[in-house]
Design a protein around this motif. Structure first.
Motif, short mmCIF file in Angstrom:
data_model
loop_
_atom_site.label_atom_id
_atom_site.label_comp_id
_atom_site.label_asym_id
_atom_site.label_seq_id
_atom_site.Cartn_x
_atom_site.Cartn_y
_atom_site.Cartn_z
N LEU A 35 25.88 43.57 31.42
CA LEU A 35 24.84 43.87 32.31
C LEU A 35 23.92 44.89 31.52
CD1 LEU A 35 26.95 43.91 35.40
CD2 LEU A 35 25.40 42.19 34.89
N PRO A 36 22.59 44.88 32.31
CA PRO A 36 21.67 45.95 31.53
C PRO A 36 21.76 47.31 32.17
CG PRO A 36 20.46 44.40 32.62
CD PRO A 36 21.86 43.75 32.93
N GLN A 37 22.36 47.17 33.77
CA GLN A 37 22.58 48.65 34.27
C GLN A 37 23.83 49.31 33.59
OE1 GLN A 37 22.59 45.31 35.33
NE2 GLN A 37 22.45 45.14 37.61
N LEU A 38 24.51 48.72 32.82
CA LEU A 38 25.56 49.27 32.37
C LEU A 38 25.42 49.72 30.86
CD1 LEU A 38 28.86 47.37 33.79
CD2 LEU A 38 27.59 49.25 34.69
N ASN A 39 24.33 49.65 30.37
CA ASN A 39 23.64 50.03 29.03
C ASN A 39 23.46 51.58 29.10
OD1 ASN A 39 22.82 50.11 26.51
ND2 ASN A 39 20.94 48.70 26.65
N SER A 45 17.22 57.24 31.83
CA SER A 45 16.13 56.72 32.85
C SER A 45 16.31 56.15 34.18
CB SER A 45 15.15 55.52 31.90
OG SER A 45 16.10 54.42 31.90
N GLN A 46 17.67 55.31 34.13
CA GLN A 46 18.08 54.70 35.37
C GLN A 46 18.23 55.88 36.45
OE1 GLN A 46 21.34 52.14 35.21
NE2 GLN A 46 20.23 50.87 33.32
N VAL A 47 18.78 56.95 36.05
CA VAL A 47 19.28 58.23 36.98
C VAL A 47 18.02 58.81 37.17
CG1 VAL A 47 20.32 60.32 37.07
CG2 VAL A 47 21.60 58.38 35.88
N PHE A 48 17.01 58.93 36.38
CA PHE A 48 15.62 59.38 36.82
C PHE A 48 15.02 58.51 37.91
CE2 PHE A 48 11.20 59.49 36.26
CZ PHE A 48 10.89 60.58 36.45
N TRP A 49 14.82 57.46 37.65
CA TRP A 49 13.97 56.32 38.54
C TRP A 49 14.99 56.41 39.77
CZ3 TRP A 49 9.37 55.75 38.19
CH2 TRP A 49 8.90 55.68 36.74
N LEU A 50 16.31 56.29 39.82
CA LEU A 50 17.05 56.43 40.96
C LEU A 50 16.68 57.64 41.57
CD1 LEU A 50 19.34 55.29 42.83
CD2 LEU A 50 21.00 56.92 41.54
N LEU A 51 16.73 58.86 41.11
CA LEU A 51 16.59 60.25 41.88
C LEU A 51 14.83 59.99 42.41
CD1 LEU A 51 18.49 62.75 39.64
CD2 LEU A 51 19.17 61.91 41.92
N LEU A 52 14.16 59.91 41.55
CA LEU A 52 12.75 59.61 42.08
C LEU A 52 12.58 58.83 43.21
CD1 LEU A 52 9.91 60.71 41.48
CD2 LEU A 52 9.25 58.48 39.90
#
Length: 196
Positions: A35-39, A45-52
């Protein structure tokens, strides 16, 4: 206020989840794929976009969407409170109207009873007055009748005495052929009446 706390609790949970995901990330040498989410390379960047995204959604919810909903809920609560106040006022007015009705009914009954008693007293007074008038008329008629009876009785007694005088005079004249005096006839009649 409750929604704001909920959103803050949600943000804290999201940050905790992101931290847990970073800690559970696979080591650098492990195989890529899945899964790309677990990369792990894209975690930052995922955390950044999640927080944003979370901050944008939080700002939109707290500034745009939730205030009108809160206003509507407050207006509805206020309307319900006003309706309860109006209902209490209507209930109080109904109780006052019922008390006034009961008081008016009691007053009307008392007034009717008083009028009935006054009417009874007035009728009793009129009956007594009529009875007294009738009694006085009857007494006057009885007295007049007694007077007539006494007068008739006196006339009858006088007529009987006169008839007795004439009869006595006629008998004496027939027996002794002599006219007796009125005093002698009256004395003989009195003597005959006393003998009876």
């Amino acid at each position: 206020m409750t929604m704001k706390r909920w959103l803050q609790a949600g943000a804290a949970s999201a940050l905790a989840l992101a931290g847990t995901a970073l800690a559970a990330a696979p080591a650098e040498g492990e195989a890529e794929g899945g899964l790309p989410q677990l990369n792990t390379e894209t975690y930052a960047s995922q955390v950044f976009w999640l927080l944003l995204a979370f901050i944008v959604l939080y700002v939109l919810m707290s500034r745009v969407f939730l205030p009108p909903i809160g206003n509507i809920i407050e207006e509805r609560r206020q309307r319900i409170a006003d309706d309860f106040d109006k209902a209490a006022e209507f209930k109080r007015q109904a109780e006052e109207a019922e008390a006034a009705y009961k008081q008016a009914l009691a007053d009307a009954r008392a007034r009717a009873s008083r009028i009935a008693q006054e009417t009874r007293d007035q009728i009793d007074a009129e009956i007594k007055a009529m009875q007294a008038e009738t009694d006085s008329k009857l007494e006057a008629e009885i007295a007049a009748a007694e007077a007539r009876i006494a007068e008739t009785s006196a006339k009858a007694a006088e007529a009987v005495r006169e008839a007795a005088r004439e009869t006595t005079r006629a008998i004496v004249m027939a027996l002794i052929d002599e006219q007796p005096s009125d005093d002698a006839i009256d004395a003989a009649i009195r003597a005959a009446g006393g003998a009876r």
